[in-house]
Design a protein around this motif. Structure first.
Motif, short mmCIF file in Angstrom:
data_model
loop_
_atom_site.label_atom_id
_atom_site.label_comp_id
_atom_site.label_asym_id
_atom_site.label_seq_id
_atom_site.Cartn_x
_atom_site.Cartn_y
_atom_site.Cartn_z
N ASP A 20 3.55 -0.28 -3.45
CA ASP A 20 4.76 -0.15 -4.29
C ASP A 20 4.23 -1.20 -5.54
O ASP A 20 3.68 -2.24 -5.49
N ALA A 21 4.70 -0.85 -6.66
CA ALA A 21 4.51 -1.76 -7.89
C ALA A 21 5.74 -2.60 -7.98
O ALA A 21 6.98 -2.03 -7.93
N LEU A 22 5.89 -3.72 -7.87
CA LEU A 22 6.90 -4.79 -7.94
C LEU A 22 7.77 -4.68 -9.34
O LEU A 22 6.96 -4.59 -10.37
N VAL A 23 8.86 -4.66 -9.45
CA VAL A 23 9.63 -4.49 -10.62
C VAL A 23 10.12 -5.84 -11.18
O VAL A 23 10.18 -6.05 -12.52
N PHE A 24 10.29 -6.80 -10.30
CA PHE A 24 10.58 -8.11 -10.95
C PHE A 24 9.66 -8.68 -11.95
O PHE A 24 9.92 -9.36 -12.87
N TYR A 46 8.03 -4.91 3.79
CA TYR A 46 7.26 -5.41 2.69
C TYR A 46 6.32 -6.28 3.17
O TYR A 46 6.91 -7.55 3.75
N GLU A 47 4.80 -6.40 3.44
CA GLU A 47 4.36 -7.31 4.31
C GLU A 47 3.11 -8.05 3.68
O GLU A 47 2.81 -9.15 4.04
N VAL A 48 2.45 -7.37 2.80
CA VAL A 48 1.32 -8.11 2.10
C VAL A 48 1.15 -7.94 0.63
O VAL A 48 1.37 -6.84 0.26
N LEU A 49 0.89 -8.98 0.02
CA LEU A 49 0.74 -8.71 -1.47
C LEU A 49 -0.73 -8.44 -1.94
O LEU A 49 -1.52 -8.82 -1.22
N GLY A 50 -0.84 -7.78 -2.96
CA GLY A 50 -2.34 -7.29 -3.52
C GLY A 50 -3.16 -8.55 -3.57
O GLY A 50 -4.28 -8.31 -3.49
N SER A 51 -2.48 -9.76 -3.76
CA SER A 51 -3.21 -10.95 -4.01
C SER A 51 -3.75 -11.61 -2.86
O SER A 51 -4.79 -12.61 -2.70
N ASP A 52 -3.47 -11.14 -1.56
CA ASP A 52 -3.94 -11.64 -0.26
C ASP A 52 -5.44 -11.58 -0.36
O ASP A 52 -6.03 -10.40 -0.49
N PRO A 53 -6.10 -12.45 0.34
CA PRO A 53 -7.62 -12.39 0.25
C PRO A 53 -7.96 -11.09 1.02
O PRO A 53 -9.20 -10.68 0.67
N GLY A 81 -4.64 2.01 -16.46
CA GLY A 81 -5.24 3.25 -15.94
C GLY A 81 -5.69 3.43 -14.49
O GLY A 81 -6.07 4.28 -13.96
N ASP A 82 -5.81 2.10 -13.94
CA ASP A 82 -6.26 1.97 -12.56
C ASP A 82 -5.22 1.60 -11.57
O ASP A 82 -4.46 0.34 -12.05
N LEU A 83 -4.63 2.42 -10.49
CA LEU A 83 -3.79 1.80 -9.73
C LEU A 83 -4.12 0.67 -8.93
O LEU A 83 -3.23 -0.13 -8.55
N SER A 84 -5.39 0.16 -8.63
CA SER A 84 -5.66 -1.27 -8.18
C SER A 84 -5.12 -2.25 -9.12
O SER A 84 -4.81 -3.27 -8.36
N ASP A 85 -5.02 -2.33 -10.37
CA ASP A 85 -4.49 -3.16 -11.17
C ASP A 85 -2.96 -3.48 -11.19
O ASP A 85 -2.52 -4.34 -11.85
N GLY A 86 -2.19 -2.62 -10.45
CA GLY A 86 -0.87 -2.67 -10.42
C GLY A 86 -0.20 -2.26 -11.82
O GLY A 86 -0.90 -1.44 -12.41
N ASN A 87 1.14 -2.59 -12.09
CA ASN A 87 1.72 -2.18 -13.42
C ASN A 87 2.08 -0.76 -13.65
O ASN A 87 1.95 -0.04 -14.51
N GLY A 136 -5.86 -7.42 -6.07
CA GLY A 136 -5.96 -8.95 -6.42
C GLY A 136 -4.58 -9.50 -6.99
O GLY A 136 -4.88 -10.44 -7.49
N LEU A 137 -3.72 -8.51 -7.28
CA LEU A 137 -2.55 -9.01 -8.10
C LEU A 137 -1.17 -8.97 -7.35
O LEU A 137 -1.05 -8.31 -6.16
N ASP A 138 -0.49 -9.98 -7.43
CA ASP A 138 0.86 -10.25 -7.09
C ASP A 138 1.96 -9.20 -7.40
O ASP A 138 2.93 -9.01 -6.60
#
Length: 248
Positions: free
Chosen positions: A207-211, A110-117, A44-50, A125-127
């Motif tokens: 974007d939420a990654l589908v892989f 696509y430049e930065v993953l959510g897990s980047d510091p 339910g939180d966009l910050s968590d991805g998925n 915080g998630l890939d």
């Protein structure tokens, strides 16, 4: 997922109308869904991805050119094609014109993953989240360059774009395969051209990654023909993109 569930963990709707363009360019509309499947990792939180959901139809739809999912987790640093039916406008002003129902395509990197510091410092915080900024060819609106010294002024003002209201759930394609699903836009204070609108120069989008979710997606979309299923998040769903503002 937020298109059909908001911030909840169960769908808010029981029936959805889905419109396809068939191989002849004719619109095919299907009303009714057998079931709406939210990602089992959606909190339910966009910050968590998925931020993914799959919609299965009551019956097969023929004559539709299906899209396959990306088969690798190597999209970072690559240019993707971004599709949507949402609001639109020039980058200097943002998506100031309401959707006219037309499909539009822009490109971005696509430049930065959510897990980047640096993104973790903003609460991510998630890939499974990937971010891109809306460059215009100058350092002024190279938000990743200013924020985290990742300098890239973009693909060129005539090619680069981003998402607007109504584009959530639409796909990003890499080599013709679905690699990501539009989730939300993010404005860093002092970095964007027009902070009162979504989609102007300097804005970030995610974007939420589908892989990472491919096993779950295939467990639902197991029909032999791509035309027998559609997805909210793997198709071109129209709902509002959630705009956020953070202090860098």
């Amino acid at each position: 997922a937020h298109c059909v569930a908001g911030t909840g963990l169960t769908p808010m709707v029981s029936e959805i109308t889905v419109t396809f363009n068939d191989i002849n360019g004719t619109q095919v509309t299907v009303t009714g869904a057998n079931k709406i499947h939210l990602s089992p990792l959606w909190t339910g939180d966009l910050s968590d991805g998925n931020d993914l959901a799959v919609l299965t139809l009551d019956f097969a739809v023929s004559g539709i050119q299906g899209l396959e999912l990306a088969t690798g987790n190597d999209a970072l640093g690559k240019a993707v094609d971004i599709y949507g039916y949402g609001d639109y406008g020039p980058g200097g002003q943002g998506a100031i014109y309401p959707s006219d129902g037309k499909l539009r395509r822009v490109s971005n990197l696509y430049e930065v993953l959510g897990s980047d510091p640096a993104m973790q410092s903003l609460g991510y915080g998630l890939d499974n989240l990937v971010f891109y900024d809306f460059d215009n060819g100058t350092t002024r609106f190279d938000s990743f360059g200013r924020f985290m010294n990742l300098h890239d002024t973009g693909l060129g003002n005539d090619q680069e774009g981003s998402i607007g209201l109504g584009d959530s759930g639409g796909p990003s394609l890499l080599n013709g395969r679905i690699v990501g699903v539009h989730s939300f836009a993010l404005q860093l204070d002092g970095y964007v051209r027009n902070p009162s609108a979504v989609g102007s120069w300097g804005e970030l989008a995610a974007d939420a990654l589908v892989f990472p979710a491919q096993d779950w997606i295939h467990s639902i979309a197991h029909a032999p023909e791509p035309a027998t299923w559609a997805s909210m998040g793997l198709g071109l769903a129209a709902c509002c993109v959630a705009a956020r503002r953070r202090s860098a």
